[in-house]
Scaffold this motif. Structure first.
Motif, PDB file in Angstrom:
ATOM      1  N   HIS A 122     -12.677 -79.423  48.339  1.00  0.00           N
ATOM      2  CA  HIS A 122     -13.393 -78.585  49.299  1.00  0.00           C
ATOM      3  C   HIS A 122     -12.516 -78.224  50.489  1.00  0.00           C
ATOM      4  CE1 HIS A 122     -17.164 -79.017  47.178  1.00  0.00           C
ATOM      5  NE2 HIS A 122     -16.753 -80.236  46.915  1.00  0.00           N
ATOM      6  N   CYS A 123     -12.825 -77.084  51.067  1.00  0.00           N
ATOM      7  CA  CYS A 123     -12.087 -76.592  52.237  1.00  0.00           C
ATOM      8  C   CYS A 123     -12.130 -77.643  53.355  1.00  0.00           C
ATOM      9  CB  CYS A 123     -12.731 -75.287  52.696  1.00  0.00           C
ATOM     10  SG  CYS A 123     -12.068 -74.653  54.239  1.00  0.00           S
ATOM     11  N   PRO A 124     -11.057 -77.777  54.125  1.00  0.00           N
ATOM     12  CA  PRO A 124     -11.059 -78.803  55.164  1.00  0.00           C
ATOM     13  C   PRO A 124     -11.823 -78.415  56.426  1.00  0.00           C
ATOM     14  CG  PRO A 124      -8.975 -77.604  55.186  1.00  0.00           C
ATOM     15  CD  PRO A 124      -9.755 -77.095  54.005  1.00  0.00           C
ATOM     16  N   TYR A 125     -12.237 -77.173  56.546  1.00  0.00           N
ATOM     17  CA  TYR A 125     -12.749 -76.742  57.848  1.00  0.00           C
ATOM     18  C   TYR A 125     -14.268 -76.917  57.991  1.00  0.00           C
ATOM     19  CZ  TYR A 125      -8.083 -74.737  58.601  1.00  0.00           C
ATOM     20  OH  TYR A 125      -6.739 -74.549  58.741  1.00  0.00           O
ATOM     21  N   CYS A 126     -15.043 -75.855  57.820  1.00  0.00           N
ATOM     22  CA  CYS A 126     -16.413 -75.902  58.352  1.00  0.00           C
ATOM     23  C   CYS A 126     -17.419 -76.533  57.389  1.00  0.00           C
ATOM     24  CB  CYS A 126     -16.842 -74.510  58.791  1.00  0.00           C
ATOM     25  SG  CYS A 126     -17.537 -73.497  57.478  1.00  0.00           S
ATOM     26  N   SER A 127     -18.669 -76.588  57.875  1.00  0.00           N
ATOM     27  CA  SER A 127     -19.720 -77.338  57.179  1.00  0.00           C
ATOM     28  C   SER A 127     -20.203 -76.683  55.894  1.00  0.00           C
ATOM     29  CB  SER A 127     -20.918 -77.498  58.109  1.00  0.00           C
ATOM     30  OG  SER A 127     -21.460 -76.215  58.384  1.00  0.00           O
ATOM     31  N   LEU A 128     -19.751 -75.458  55.606  1.00  0.00           N
ATOM     32  CA  LEU A 128     -20.126 -74.856  54.333  1.00  0.00           C
ATOM     33  C   LEU A 128     -19.431 -75.590  53.194  1.00  0.00           C
ATOM     34  CD1 LEU A 128     -21.872 -72.577  53.209  1.00  0.00           C
ATOM     35  CD2 LEU A 128     -19.890 -71.059  53.353  1.00  0.00           C
ATOM     36  N   GLN A 129     -18.249 -76.168  53.500  1.00  0.00           N
ATOM     37  CA  GLN A 129     -17.502 -76.953  52.511  1.00  0.00           C
ATOM     38  C   GLN A 129     -17.339 -76.185  51.197  1.00  0.00           C
ATOM     39  OE1 GLN A 129     -15.897 -80.324  52.754  1.00  0.00           O
ATOM     40  NE2 GLN A 129     -15.825 -79.120  54.650  1.00  0.00           N
ATOM     41  N   CYS A 130     -16.764 -74.989  51.330  1.00  0.00           N
ATOM     42  CA  CYS A 130     -16.557 -74.141  50.145  1.00  0.00           C
ATOM     43  C   CYS A 130     -15.769 -74.893  49.076  1.00  0.00           C
ATOM     44  CB  CYS A 130     -15.781 -72.890  50.544  1.00  0.00           C
ATOM     45  SG  CYS A 130     -16.726 -71.792  51.607  1.00  0.00           S
ATOM     46  N   GLY A 131     -16.155 -74.695  47.824  1.00  0.00           N
ATOM     47  CA  GLY A 131     -15.437 -75.301  46.713  1.00  0.00           C
ATOM     48  C   GLY A 131     -14.096 -74.616  46.511  1.00  0.00           C
ATOM     49  N   LEU A 142     -14.277 -67.257  49.951  1.00  0.00           N
ATOM     50  CA  LEU A 142     -13.584 -68.083  50.952  1.00  0.00           C
ATOM     51  C   LEU A 142     -13.318 -67.188  52.148  1.00  0.00           C
ATOM     52  CD1 LEU A 142     -10.644 -70.028  49.202  1.00  0.00           C
ATOM     53  CD2 LEU A 142     -12.876 -70.936  49.865  1.00  0.00           C
ATOM     54  N   CYS A 143     -13.227 -67.772  53.333  1.00  0.00           N
ATOM     55  CA  CYS A 143     -12.778 -66.986  54.478  1.00  0.00           C
ATOM     56  C   CYS A 143     -11.265 -67.166  54.637  1.00  0.00           C
ATOM     57  CB  CYS A 143     -13.547 -67.369  55.735  1.00  0.00           C
ATOM     58  SG  CYS A 143     -13.034 -68.918  56.489  1.00  0.00           S
ATOM     59  N   SER A 144     -10.695 -66.450  55.597  1.00  0.00           N
ATOM     60  CA  SER A 144      -9.232 -66.478  55.759  1.00  0.00           C
ATOM     61  C   SER A 144      -8.732 -67.884  56.102  1.00  0.00           C
ATOM     62  CB  SER A 144      -8.801 -65.475  56.830  1.00  0.00           C
ATOM     63  OG  SER A 144      -9.524 -65.691  58.028  1.00  0.00           O
ATOM     64  N   PRO A 162     -18.026 -66.797  56.740  1.00  0.00           N
ATOM     65  CA  PRO A 162     -18.401 -65.564  56.032  1.00  0.00           C
ATOM     66  C   PRO A 162     -19.004 -65.751  54.644  1.00  0.00           C
ATOM     67  CG  PRO A 162     -16.270 -65.303  57.111  1.00  0.00           C
ATOM     68  CD  PRO A 162     -16.661 -66.737  57.288  1.00  0.00           C
ATOM     69  N   PRO A 163     -18.543 -66.726  53.817  1.00  0.00           N
ATOM     70  CA  PRO A 163     -19.147 -66.783  52.479  1.00  0.00           C
ATOM     71  C   PRO A 163     -20.663 -67.054  52.488  1.00  0.00           C
ATOM     72  CG  PRO A 163     -17.077 -67.994  52.515  1.00  0.00           C
ATOM     73  CD  PRO A 163     -17.405 -67.653  53.940  1.00  0.00           C
ATOM     74  N   VAL A 164     -21.165 -67.657  53.576  1.00  0.00           N
ATOM     75  CA  VAL A 164     -22.606 -67.943  53.598  1.00  0.00           C
ATOM     76  C   VAL A 164     -23.413 -66.656  53.738  1.00  0.00           C
ATOM     77  CG1 VAL A 164     -23.185 -68.207  56.078  1.00  0.00           C
ATOM     78  CG2 VAL A 164     -24.160 -69.778  54.410  1.00  0.00           C
TER      79      VAL A 164
END
Ligand code: SF4
Length: 703
Positions: free
Chosen positions: A13-22, A47-49, A187-189
Motif C-alpha cells: 500500500h501507498c505510504p502516504y494518506c489514509s486511502l491506502q491505495c493498493g 493513484l495520485c502523483s 484523488p482516487p477516492v
C-alpha cells in the motif's frame, strides 16, 4: 480485462494518506518500480502523483543510512556524524536513565506518528508504559482526528472514521461534505463521489475555499473560517421547521434531542447568514436536499475539526445527521475522513496519552487490568494518562516538563502550532532522539538521529479511513545499516533492562495486539495476516476468527450503554484568535495535491517539486490591492505568534477576508509559526484552521 501483474510484484500500500491505495512493487532490480493494483477496493487502479512517485524515496540520495550522533556528546553545536547502532542506542539509553534518575520517569517523553503501522504504534505505547514507565506519550494524530474521535465516542460510543465502506458513498443520494478537499488530497477516492454524481446524487460541499472538490459539487457553501458549527445548527433549525426530522428514529435510537431542538431554535437563517456569510437561499437548498433524499451522508474533515471548537462542531454535524435518521441506515450515515496513512489504527492502540490498545482508556481499572495481564506486568505499574501533544511540547523547560524526548515518524519542528515556540523548546531539551528516513527539520535539533525502514521494506498492518485493516508487505529489505522501529525499540528496551517484554517481529507483535485489543471497541482479536490477504482487508470490530468483520456499524444499535446515540447541544463561539485593526485578515491552512504533511518526503521527489516548487499564499485580488501587493511578489504574513514569508498568488477561490497557505514547508515559510495553539477543551486539538493575520508586502523584495 485488468492488465497482467508482473510475476515479481509484491502487493502492498501507498505510504502516504489514509486511502491506502493498493500498490504493486517490483523490487527485483533497484530502483524499485510500482504500479497501482487494478482490483484493490479503495483505489481500483487509481493513484495520485504522490503514490506514483513513492518508490523514488527508497533510494533517494538524502536517505539516512546510518545513525548520526553529535560529534561532541551533549554539545548541540557540534556537527552530526555517522555512528554505529551500538553507540547511538548507548547514548539514548544513557540519556534516558540519567534523566529518569534525576527527574523521575515522566521527564522522558515519546512522540509518535499517524504513519506508523499498527504494530509500531502499539509497540511504542507499550514501550512508553513498560520500558520507560512514563505517562509522557502522545502523537501527531492528536492534531488530525482527535476532535472527530472525541465527538464520535461521545455520540456513538465508538470512533471509526467511516462507519461504512467507501462503496456506500457512490450509492447515496445526497452528501454534505464539510472541510475536505479530496479531489486534491486523495484523488482516487473521487471515483466514489463521481459515481454518485453520475447517478444523479446531489453533493453539497462546505469549504471556505472554492477548491476543485467544491467546484465539482452541486452546491458550494463558502462560510467564514471558524463558523461551521453555526452553519450546522442553522441547517438543523431549518430541517426541524420543514418537518424533515425522522421522529421515529429519534425516539427509538437516540437520546437528548429536546435540548438540541431548543438550542438550535436560536439559529434562524438570517442570523446564520450573518455569522457564516452563507446566503439564506443556499442554507435552505442544502437543508431541502438532505431532508428529501432517500439516503444521505454527512462527512466532516479537518476544515471543520481543527479548531478550538472542533469537537463541538463535529457534534453539531452529528446532531444534524441523527435528526435526519442517517447513522446506521443503509447507504447513509455520518463519517469523518481520516488524513494520515494509519491515522485510524494509529489512534486505536495506545500511542495516545490517555489510551491503551483496543481503544481502551488508561484511567479505566478494568482496561488497565486486561492490558497489564497481556503485557505480563502489574496494573499498578502502568502510569496515569499524560499530557496531550501540544501540552507536552509546550511544557518543555517548565517544572515537571519533559527533558528527554524520543520522536518517531513526526516532523514537529514544522507541524506543531506556534512553531517558533516549539522549536525553542526542542533546543531547551536535555536530549532529543529522532527516528526518521531523512534529516527532517526536527532531526536537525537532535542529539541522535536513527535511520528507519520505509514502507516497502517492512511488514505490518495499517487501518484505513474505512476501518479496514490492511497488510503492508515487505517488497525489499532495508539498506544495510537501517533498522525498522520495532527492531530499534526492542534493542533500546534491552538496554533499559526491559527487553523480555518486546519483540522485533511484526507478526509476533500483531498476535499480542490482537489479545490486547480483544473485547475493546477496536477489537482485532479475529484478524490474522492470512485473513487480511484473503479478504483484501478486514473491518474491525472482528472479535474472533469466525467473525466476518464489520463493514457497517450501528445498523442495529450503537455501542453505548443503552444502545442509543446521543445528541449533544452545542453553541457557536467566535474563534479564540480574533481579527482586529492590527491583524485584520483570517489565515487558513491546508494541503496541496503534490505534497504531504510537513513535506519531509514529498519535498524530495523531483516531479512533485517541479509541480509545486515553493511555498505560497493565496489571496483574493481585492485583498492584494488593499495591501498593495502584486501577484508573484513576496509578502510577510504575521500573526500574534510569528511571521512567515512567501510569494503571493492571486485567486478568486478564496474569500477577500481570508488567505490560504499550505503547511508543507519549513524555514522562513513555516506557516505553523503563525497558527493558534488554543486547544479544544475536550480533544486537546489546536486551532490550526483559523487565526488572525496581517499581510504586508516585503520591501525590498528578495532577489
Ligand atoms: Fe497514496 Fe493517498 Fe495518493 Fe492513494 S490517494 S496514492 S494513498 S497519497
Amino acid at each position: 480485462m485488468s492488465p497482467a501483474r508482473p510475476a515479481a510484484a509484491t502487493p502492498t500500500h501507498c505510504p502516504y494518506c489514509s486511502l491506502q491505495c493498493g500498490i504493486d512493487v517490483v523490487a527485483g532490480d533497484r530502483p524499485a518500480t510500482l504500479a497501482p493494483q487494478p482490483d484493490f477496493p479503495t483505489n481500483r487502479g487509481g493513484l495520485c502523483s504522490k503514490g506514483w512517485t513513492a518508490a523514488e524515496l527508497l533510494d533517494h540520495p538524502d536517505r539516512l543510512l546510518s545513525p548520526l550522533v553529535r560529534a561532541i556528546d551533549g554539545d548541540r553545536g557540534s556537527p552530526l556524524r555517522p555512528a554505529t547502532w551500538d553507540e547511538a542506542l548507548g547514548r539514548i539509553a544513557a540519556a534516558i536513565e540519567g534523566c529518569q534518575e534525576r527527574h523521575g520517569p515522566d521527564a522522558v517523553g515519546v512522540f509518535g506518528g499517524g504513519g506508523l503501522t499498527n504494530e509500531k504504534a502499539y509497540a511504542l505505547g507499550k514501550f512508553a508504559r513498560v520500558a520507560l514507565r512514563t505517562s509522557s506519550i502522545d502523537y501527531n494524530g492528536r492534531w488530525c482526528m482527535s476532535s472527530a474521535a472525541a465527538a464520535s465516542v461521545r455520540s456513538f460510543g465508538v470512533d471509526r472514521g467511516l462507519p461504512f465502506p467507501l462503496d456506500d458513498i457512490a450509492e447515496t443520494d445526497a452528501v454534505l461534505l464539510v472541510g475536505s478537499n479530496p479531489a486534491e488530497t486523495m484523488p482516487p477516492v473521487m471515483q466514489f463521489f463521481d459515481a454518485g454524481r453520475a447517478r444523479g446524487a446531489y453533493h453539497v460541499v462546505v469549504d471556505t475555499r472554492a477548491t476543485p472538490t467544491a467546484k465539482g459539487s452541486t452546491l458550494h457553501l463558502q462560510p467564514r473560517p471558524g463558523t461551521d458549527l453555526a452553519l450546522a445548527n442553522g441547517l438543523l433549525h431549518l430541517a426541524i421547521r420543514a418537518g424533515y426530522v425522522d421522529e421515529e428514529y429519534v425516539a427509538t435510537r437516540t437520546t437528548g434531542f429536546e435540548a438540541v431542538r431548543a438550542g438550535v431554535a436560536q439559529y434562524w437563517p438570517d442570523r446564520v447568514e450573518r455569522i457564516t456569510g452563507v446566503p439564506e437561499t443556499h442554507l435552505r437548498e442544502a437543508t431541502r436536499v438532505l431532508g428529501e433524499a432517500h439516503s444521505a451522508m454527512v462527512l466532516t474533515a479537518r476544515g471543520a475539526e481543527q479548531h478550538s471548537t472542533g469537537t463541538r462542531t463535529v457534534h453539531a454535524f452529528i446532531n444534524l445527521a441523527l435528526a435526519l435518521g442517517l447513522p446506521g441506515r443503509r447507504r447513509s450515515g455520518f463519517g469523518s475522513l481520516t488524513g494520515q496513512g494509519n491515522g485510524q489504527g494509529g489512534r486505536e492502540h495506545g500511542q495516545k496519552a490517555d489510551q491503551l490498545p483496543g481503544y481502551r482508556r488508561l484511567d479505566d481499572p478494568q482496561a488497565r487490568a486486561h492490558v497489564a495481564a497481556v503485557w505480563g506486568i502489574d496494573p499498578g505499574e502502568l502510569p496515569a494518562p499524560g499530557k496531550s501533544a501540544y501540552e507536552m511540547l509546550d511544557a518543555i523547560g517548565t517544572p515537571g516538563g519533559v527533558r528527554t524526548l524520543l520522536v518517531l515518524a513526526s516532523n514537529i519542528a514544522v507541524s506543531a502550532p506556534r512553531g517558533r515556540h516549539v522549536r525553542a523548546n526542542l533546543e531547551r531539551l536535555d536530549f532529543l532522539a529522532v527516528s526518521d528516513i531523512f534529516r527532517s527539520e526536527t532531526a536537525e535539533f537532535a542529539d541522535v538521529v536513527l535511520p528507519t525502514a520505509q514502507w516497502a521494506e517492512e511488514e505490518g498492518t495499517m487501518t484505513n479511513l474505512e476501518g479496514r485493516i490492511l497488510l503492508r508487505r515487505r517488497a525489499l529489505p532495508p539498506p544495510d545499516g537501517v533498522l525498522d522501529d520495532l527492531q530499534m525499540l526492542t534493542a533500546l528496551a534491552e538496554r533499559l533492562g526491559r527487553g523480555k517484554y518486546f519483540s522485533a517481529d511484526a507478526r509476533t507483535v500483531f498476535a499480542e495486539l490482537r489479545q490486547a485489543s480483544a473485547g475493546g471497541a477496536a477489537d482485532y482479536a479475529g484478524v490474522t495476516y492470512e485473513r487480511i490477504e484473503r479478504q483484501q482487508g478486514v473491518f474491525w470490530p472482528c472479535p474472533d476468527e469466525s467473525h466476518p468483520g464489520t463493514p457497517r456499524l450501528f445498523t442495529e444499535r450503537f455501542p453505548t450503554p443503552d444502545g442509543r446515540a446521543r445528541f449533544t447541544r452545542v453553541d457557536h463561539r467566535e474563534p479564540a484568535d480574533q481579527t482586529d485593526d492590527e491583524y485584520p485578515y483570517l489565515l487558513t491552512t491546508g494541503r496541496l495535491m503534490q505534497h504531504y504533511q510537513s513535506g519531509a518526503q514529498t519535498r524530495r521527489v523531483r516531479s512533485l517539486v517541479m509541480a509545486q516548487p515553493e511555498p505560497f499564499v493565496e489571496m483574493h485580488p481585492d485583498l492584494g490591492r488593499a495591501v498593495g501587493v502584486a501577484a508573484g511578489e513576496f509578502v510577510e504574513l504575521r500573526s500574534r505568534r510569528g511571521t512567515a514569508v512567501m510569494r503571493a498568488r492571486f485567486t478568486d477561490t478564496v474569500r477577500p477576508d481570508t488567505v490560504f497557505a499550505p503547511f508543507h514547508w519549513g524555514g522562513g515559510a513555516t506557516i505553523n509559526d503563525l497558527t493558534d495553539p488554543t486547544l479544544d477543551p475536550t480533544s486537546r486539538m489546536p486551532a490550526f484552521k483559523v487565526c488572525a493575520v496581517a499581510v504586508r508586502r516585503l520591501d525590498p523584495q528578495p532577489d
